[in-house]
Design a protein around this motif. Structure first.
Motif, PDB file in Angstrom:
ATOM      1  N   UNK A  95       0.801  -1.230   0.000  1.00  0.00           N
ATOM      2  CA  UNK A  95       0.000   0.000   0.000  1.00  0.00           C
ATOM      3  C   UNK A  95       0.830   1.275   0.000  1.00  0.00           C
ATOM      4  N   UNK A  96       2.146   1.156  -0.022  1.00  0.00           N
ATOM      5  CA  UNK A  96       2.978   2.354  -0.102  1.00  0.00           C
ATOM      6  C   UNK A  96       2.739   3.130  -1.399  1.00  0.00           C
ATOM      7  N   UNK A  97       2.193   2.461  -2.396  1.00  0.00           N
ATOM      8  CA  UNK A  97       1.884   3.163  -3.648  1.00  0.00           C
ATOM      9  C   UNK A  97       0.868   4.275  -3.425  1.00  0.00           C
ATOM     10  N   UNK A  98       0.093   4.178  -2.357  1.00  0.00           N
ATOM     11  CA  UNK A  98      -0.882   5.223  -2.068  1.00  0.00           C
ATOM     12  C   UNK A  98      -0.210   6.545  -1.700  1.00  0.00           C
ATOM     13  N   UNK A  99       1.035   6.469  -1.253  1.00  0.00           N
ATOM     14  CA  UNK A  99       1.795   7.698  -0.998  1.00  0.00           C
ATOM     15  C   UNK A  99       1.981   8.458  -2.309  1.00  0.00           C
ATOM     16  N   UNK A 100       2.351   7.735  -3.365  1.00  0.00           N
ATOM     17  CA  UNK A 100       2.531   8.361  -4.676  1.00  0.00           C
ATOM     18  C   UNK A 100       1.195   8.862  -5.227  1.00  0.00           C
ATOM     19  N   UNK A 101       0.147   8.073  -5.044  1.00  0.00           N
ATOM     20  CA  UNK A 101      -1.162   8.475  -5.536  1.00  0.00           C
ATOM     21  C   UNK A 101      -1.657   9.729  -4.820  1.00  0.00           C
ATOM     22  N   UNK A 102      -1.460   9.753  -3.505  1.00  0.00           N
ATOM     23  CA  UNK A 102      -1.877  10.921  -2.740  1.00  0.00           C
ATOM     24  C   UNK A 102      -1.087  12.162  -3.116  1.00  0.00           C
ATOM     25  N   UNK A 103       0.213  11.972  -3.389  1.00  0.00           N
ATOM     26  CA  UNK A 103       1.050  13.105  -3.784  1.00  0.00           C
ATOM     27  C   UNK A 103       0.577  13.698  -5.110  1.00  0.00           C
ATOM     28  N   UNK A 104       0.101  12.846  -6.006  1.00  0.00           N
ATOM     29  CA  UNK A 104      -0.394  13.335  -7.293  1.00  0.00           C
ATOM     30  C   UNK A 104      -1.647  14.190  -7.124  1.00  0.00           C
ATOM     31  N   UNK A 105      -2.450  13.877  -6.115  1.00  0.00           N
ATOM     32  CA  UNK A 105      -3.685  14.622  -5.876  1.00  0.00           C
ATOM     33  C   UNK A 105      -3.485  15.855  -4.994  1.00  0.00           C
ATOM     34  N   UNK A 106      -2.333  15.939  -4.342  1.00  0.00           N
ATOM     35  CA  UNK A 106      -2.112  16.993  -3.351  1.00  0.00           C
ATOM     36  C   UNK A 106      -2.335  18.420  -3.868  1.00  0.00           C
ATOM     37  N   UNK A 107      -1.874  18.771  -5.086  1.00  0.00           N
ATOM     38  CA  UNK A 107      -2.069  20.159  -5.530  1.00  0.00           C
ATOM     39  C   UNK A 107      -3.521  20.612  -5.485  1.00  0.00           C
ATOM     40  N   UNK A 108      -4.453  19.678  -5.663  1.00  0.00           N
ATOM     41  CA  UNK A 108      -5.870  20.038  -5.614  1.00  0.00           C
ATOM     42  C   UNK A 108      -6.456  19.839  -4.221  1.00  0.00           C
ATOM     43  N   UNK A 110      -5.059  19.819  -1.340  1.00  0.00           N
ATOM     44  CA  UNK A 110      -4.509  20.664  -0.290  1.00  0.00           C
ATOM     45  C   UNK A 110      -5.374  21.893  -0.059  1.00  0.00           C
ATOM     46  N   UNK A 111      -6.255  22.196  -0.994  1.00  0.00           N
ATOM     47  CA  UNK A 111      -7.134  23.346  -0.861  1.00  0.00           C
ATOM     48  C   UNK A 111      -8.386  23.034  -0.035  1.00  0.00           C
ATOM     49  N   UNK A 112      -8.607  21.763   0.280  1.00  0.00           N
ATOM     50  CA  UNK A 112      -9.803  21.360   1.017  1.00  0.00           C
ATOM     51  C   UNK A 112      -9.545  21.381   2.520  1.00  0.00           C
ATOM     52  N   UNK A 113     -10.627  21.393   3.283  1.00  0.00           N
ATOM     53  CA  UNK A 113     -10.505  21.297   4.732  1.00  0.00           C
ATOM     54  C   UNK A 113     -10.008  19.898   5.093  1.00  0.00           C
ATOM     55  N   UNK A 114      -9.348  19.733   6.248  1.00  0.00           N
ATOM     56  CA  UNK A 114      -8.861  18.406   6.644  1.00  0.00           C
ATOM     57  C   UNK A 114      -9.950  17.337   6.655  1.00  0.00           C
ATOM     58  N   UNK A 115     -11.154  17.667   7.112  1.00  0.00           N
ATOM     59  CA  UNK A 115     -12.238  16.685   7.161  1.00  0.00           C
ATOM     60  C   UNK A 115     -12.559  16.164   5.774  1.00  0.00           C
ATOM     61  N   UNK A 116     -12.755  17.064   4.820  1.00  0.00           N
ATOM     62  CA  UNK A 116     -13.069  16.636   3.451  1.00  0.00           C
ATOM     63  C   UNK A 116     -11.901  15.871   2.839  1.00  0.00           C
ATOM     64  N   UNK A 117     -10.701  16.367   3.096  1.00  0.00           N
ATOM     65  CA  UNK A 117      -9.517  15.768   2.491  1.00  0.00           C
ATOM     66  C   UNK A 117      -9.313  14.326   2.942  1.00  0.00           C
ATOM     67  N   UNK A 118      -9.350  14.095   4.250  1.00  0.00           N
ATOM     68  CA  UNK A 118      -9.012  12.772   4.763  1.00  0.00           C
ATOM     69  C   UNK A 118     -10.182  11.796   4.646  1.00  0.00           C
ATOM     70  N   UNK A 119     -11.407  12.279   4.748  1.00  0.00           N
ATOM     71  CA  UNK A 119     -12.556  11.408   4.536  1.00  0.00           C
ATOM     72  C   UNK A 119     -12.565  10.890   3.103  1.00  0.00           C
ATOM     73  N   UNK A 140     -11.455  19.227 -15.413  1.00  0.00           N
ATOM     74  CA  UNK A 140     -12.565  19.292 -14.465  1.00  0.00           C
ATOM     75  C   UNK A 140     -11.991  19.219 -13.052  1.00  0.00           C
ATOM     76  N   UNK A 141     -12.304  20.215 -12.225  1.00  0.00           N
ATOM     77  CA  UNK A 141     -11.654  20.391 -10.933  1.00  0.00           C
ATOM     78  C   UNK A 141     -12.617  20.281  -9.755  1.00  0.00           C
ATOM     79  N   UNK A 142     -13.506  19.300  -9.785  1.00  0.00           N
ATOM     80  CA  UNK A 142     -14.423  19.089  -8.671  1.00  0.00           C
ATOM     81  C   UNK A 142     -13.932  17.898  -7.857  1.00  0.00           C
ATOM     82  N   UNK A 143     -13.366  18.176  -6.680  1.00  0.00           N
ATOM     83  CA  UNK A 143     -12.776  17.120  -5.862  1.00  0.00           C
ATOM     84  C   UNK A 143     -13.823  16.158  -5.310  1.00  0.00           C
TER      85      UNK A 143
END
Length: 243
Positions: A95-108, A110-119, A140-143
């Protein structure tokens, strides 16, 4: 110092939205993929029963671990006495690949609140991540899309876990019905959806080559992380040369 938005600090990062329209779009786009997830989730349900897990235990694993490839790997280690340390390390590596996947999504995200982001990140799978990245690459930029996609994947995976447990006495050999190919088929379809042209050949090729070499050189599932990391580095390098 005046307060600045993310887009003002980093102009290349476009502002995102997070609303029900994105959630619904994610549900609609992921529904066909959800059928495939259900198909290979049946395999896990059947095999988990054969490994000695009761329906509640299998469902608990699918809900809390929620990582198909890791769960399949763990089933092969599910013997008494349970090798807890080996199971934890194997799950971590896969599951370490999820680190790379999460990093790819971070630019978008990172603009969300922690609750929305981690849920939303909790519901991220390979399939929902790939579909979401396809959305972002198409402008399309709807998280909320990832949340909707994750809901479908989570429901399909857990529903099929229970169904597989219940059908275990009937479908003892999933490969006999071609269910084992569903996992491969869905990822081929997702890769085609992410294809952007000849520029993808180099990073994809490097990722595949490194994964093959590492799979022969090292035991376990390190090839997953190595291939993803090598492909990501090559993709970043080629992108930098174009900029």
């Amino acid at each position: 110092m005046s307060k600045q938005t993310v887009s003002e600090i980093s102009p290349e990062v476009e502002p995102v939205t997070y609303d029900m329209r994105g959630v619904i779009a994610g549900i609609k786009r992921t529904f066909p993929v959800g059928i495939s997830i259900f198909a290979y989730g049946l395999i896990f349900g059947v095999l988990s029963g054969q490994a000695g897990l009761r329906p509640f235990e299998a469902l608990l694993m699918s809900s809390l671990v929620y990582a198909g490839s890791a769960q399949f790997a763990v089933l092969g280690m599910w013997i008494a006495p349970l090798p807890a340390a080996s199971i934890i390390i194997t799950t971590l590596i896969i599951n370490l690949r999820h680190v790379l996947m999460g990093a790819a999504l971070y630019p978008w995200f990172s603009q969300l609140s922690p609750l929305k982001r981690y849920l939303t990140a909790y519901l991220m799978t390979d399939e929902s991540w790939a579909l979401t990245m396809g959305e972002y690459m198409n402008g399309r930029r709807n998280a909320g899309f990832l949340l909707g996609s994750g809901i479908v994947a989570f429901t399909a995976w857990n529903g099929s876990t229970i169904a597989g447990q219940l059908l275990g006495g009937v479908v003892q050999d999933p490969a006999k019905y071609g269910l084992d190919f569903a996992f491969t088929a869905v990822f081929i379809a997702l890769l085609l959806g992410l294809w952007r042209g000849k520029g993808d050949l180099l990073p994809w090729g490097v990722a595949a080559l490194v994964a093959i070499v590492v799979s022969q050189a090292l035991p376990g599932k390190w090839y997953i992380l190595a291939g993803g990391f090598a492909g990501s580095l090559m993709g970043a390098w080629t992108y930098g040369r174009k900029s």
